[in-house]
Motif scaffolding. Structure first.
Motif, mmCIF file in Angstrom:
data_model
loop_
_atom_site.group_PDB
_atom_site.id
_atom_site.type_symbol
_atom_site.label_atom_id
_atom_site.label_comp_id
_atom_site.label_asym_id
_atom_site.label_seq_id
_atom_site.Cartn_x
_atom_site.Cartn_y
_atom_site.Cartn_z
ATOM 1 N N ARG A 17 0.826 -1.210 0.000
ATOM 2 C CA ARG A 17 0.000 0.000 0.000
ATOM 3 C C ARG A 17 0.858 1.257 0.000
ATOM 4 O O ARG A 17 0.432 2.307 -0.469
ATOM 5 C CB ARG A 17 -0.935 -0.002 1.209
ATOM 6 C CG ARG A 17 -2.132 -0.938 1.071
ATOM 7 C CD ARG A 17 -3.188 -0.596 2.090
ATOM 8 N NE ARG A 17 -2.714 -0.797 3.453
ATOM 9 C CZ ARG A 17 -2.868 -1.936 4.137
ATOM 10 N NH1 ARG A 17 -3.471 -2.964 3.572
ATOM 11 N NH2 ARG A 17 -2.426 -2.051 5.367
ATOM 12 N N THR A 21 1.466 4.321 -6.643
ATOM 13 C CA THR A 21 0.770 3.728 -7.788
ATOM 14 C C THR A 21 1.283 4.291 -9.098
ATOM 15 O O THR A 21 1.469 3.567 -10.085
ATOM 16 C CB THR A 21 -0.739 3.979 -7.669
ATOM 17 O OG1 THR A 21 -1.190 3.479 -6.422
ATOM 18 C CG2 THR A 21 -1.494 3.271 -8.795
ATOM 19 N N ARG A 22 1.538 5.587 -9.131
ATOM 20 C CA ARG A 22 2.029 6.219 -10.356
ATOM 21 C C ARG A 22 3.390 5.664 -10.757
ATOM 22 O O ARG A 22 3.659 5.424 -11.936
ATOM 23 C CB ARG A 22 2.112 7.728 -10.159
ATOM 24 C CG ARG A 22 2.526 8.494 -11.403
ATOM 25 C CD ARG A 22 2.535 9.978 -11.150
ATOM 26 N NE ARG A 22 1.220 10.468 -10.761
ATOM 27 C CZ ARG A 22 0.961 11.719 -10.406
ATOM 28 N NH1 ARG A 22 1.943 12.606 -10.400
ATOM 29 N NH2 ARG A 22 -0.260 12.074 -10.051
#
Length: 385
Positions: A17, A21-22
């Motif tokens: 987590r 993400t990018r």
């Protein structure tokens, strides 16, 4: 009650987590692009090698020399591609063949380097008008080529390069400027193949590379003539692939043409300008100004009691109003913009001014107005608000 120990899997999930993400998407896209690039380059090189009309050992087109290269290998002769031109091999024969074009035109340094190499004992075979034009100079003297009809001809004199050769087929070119220092090997009326000594080395010139091409190797006695001319002297035999476009070694800058180098410099300059334009600042970071923290309710109550005793409630409200106005200007640049963004602050200021302008400020009104001003200032200074 025992504590619950987090499992390793839970720790891994928390670690995943925390990944950006990018960043993950960018890495995946770059991987896909790299794979596609490799695929396209492989397919393009295969298509390029098969169909491009150049005299390359990698070309299966009629103008290529792939068949001759493989034929020499089957005969047990040491034949290799020459994919860099600096430095040149210690010894052997270098074959440069082309009657169409060279992907990388030889520089003056290449010509001088090859000339010195021949004078020191090397052997060079130049086949075709383009190859002769590319290395014109002291290496060839006054030898040139002219256009004529394709023809078949026989050896002019019995030399080691003509042993067993009766007739050979040539393309549409003839040698001119062949002086007495040259020995004509093929061509009774017009010179098609000539040789001469240069220093400790030897120069062999063919008016056309046709006898050694995929299309011409099987015609007449071309296979024998090509083998004798290419491999009948010093070995190993090196086929010049560097100027055919198959370069190895050196930096990208060395391989680029002058136009490519200029384009790369412009691209780097554009990248620097783009990075500078996207940057928020070019100098050192501006230090964060020290902000006076808003007072608590207990402090406001004590302050109200002090000013009530001193009878300076209006002055206290003025100080609090000025602090709120400074916070609005610091946060939004202009007071009007800050009031538009924080309606509660505008209402608190308006209420405080109305109470302060009265002849007598009551304690209850003073405390309520002061609390409203402090609360509004706290909301303005909250960076997450």
């Amino acid at each position: 009650m025992s504590k619950r120990v987090p499992s390793a899997r839970a720790g891994q999930r928390r670690g995943l987590r925390r990944l950006d993400t990018r960043l993950v998407v960018t890495v995946l896209i770059l991987g896909v692009l790299a794979g596609l690039y490799s695929l396209v380059v492989g397919l393009a090189q295969r298509q390029y090698s098969q169909e491009l009309p150049i005299s390359s050992i990698y070309s299966a087109a009629p103008e290529g020399t792939q068949s001759l290269y493989r034929y020499l290998g089957e005969l047990g002769m040491d034949a290799q591609p020459l994919e860099q031109f600096d430095p040149l091999p210690a010894e052997g024969t270098i074959v440069v063949a082309s009657d169409t074009f060279l992907v990388k035109w030889p520089s003056a340094a290449d010509v001088d380097r090859l000339t010195e190499w021949v004078e020191d004992g090397g052997r060079v075979v130049l086949a075709g008008p383009v190859a002769i034009d590319a290395f014109a100079g002291p290496l060839l003297g006054d030898v040139w080529t002219t256009v004529a009809e394709p023809m078949e001809d026989s050896p002019a004199i019995p030399t080691r390069y003509a042993s067993g050769v009766t007739t050979a087929s040539f393309g549409s070119a003839r040698l001119t400027g062949v002086t007495a220092e040259w020995v004509t090997v093929v061509g009774e009326d017009e010179s098609l193949v000539a040789t001469r000594r240069l220093g400790a080395g030897e120069v062999v010139v063919l008016s056309s590379p046709y006898p050694m091409t995929n299309d011409g190797l099987g015609q007449e006695d071309n296979a024998r003539l090509a083998t004798l001319l290419v491999a009948g002297g010093a070995r190993p035999v090196y086929f010049d692939e560097y100027h055919q476009g198959y370069a190895r070694g050196g930096s990208i800058w060395d391989r680029l043409s002058p136009g490519g180098r200029i384009g790369l410099l412009f691209a780097l300059a554009a990248l620097v300008v783009a990075l500078g334009a996207r940057s928020r600042r070019l100098g050192p970071a501006i230090p964060q100004p020290q902000t006076v923290m808003a007072r608590t309710g207990a402090y406001i109550a004590q302050l109200a009691e002090v000013y009530r005793s001193a009878g300076a409630r209006a002055h206290a409200l003025g100080v609090l109003e000025d602090a709120l106005a400074r916070s609005l200007r610091r946060r939004h640049g202009m007071l009007t913009v800050g009031l538009a963004r924080h309606p509660g602050a505008a209402e608190a200021l308006e209420r405080s001014e109305r109470i302060r302008s009265a002849d007598k400020v009551k304690v209850e009104e003073f405390v309520a107005a002061a609390r409203a001003l402090v609360r509004a200032r706290r909301e303005v200074e909250d960076r997450n608000g």
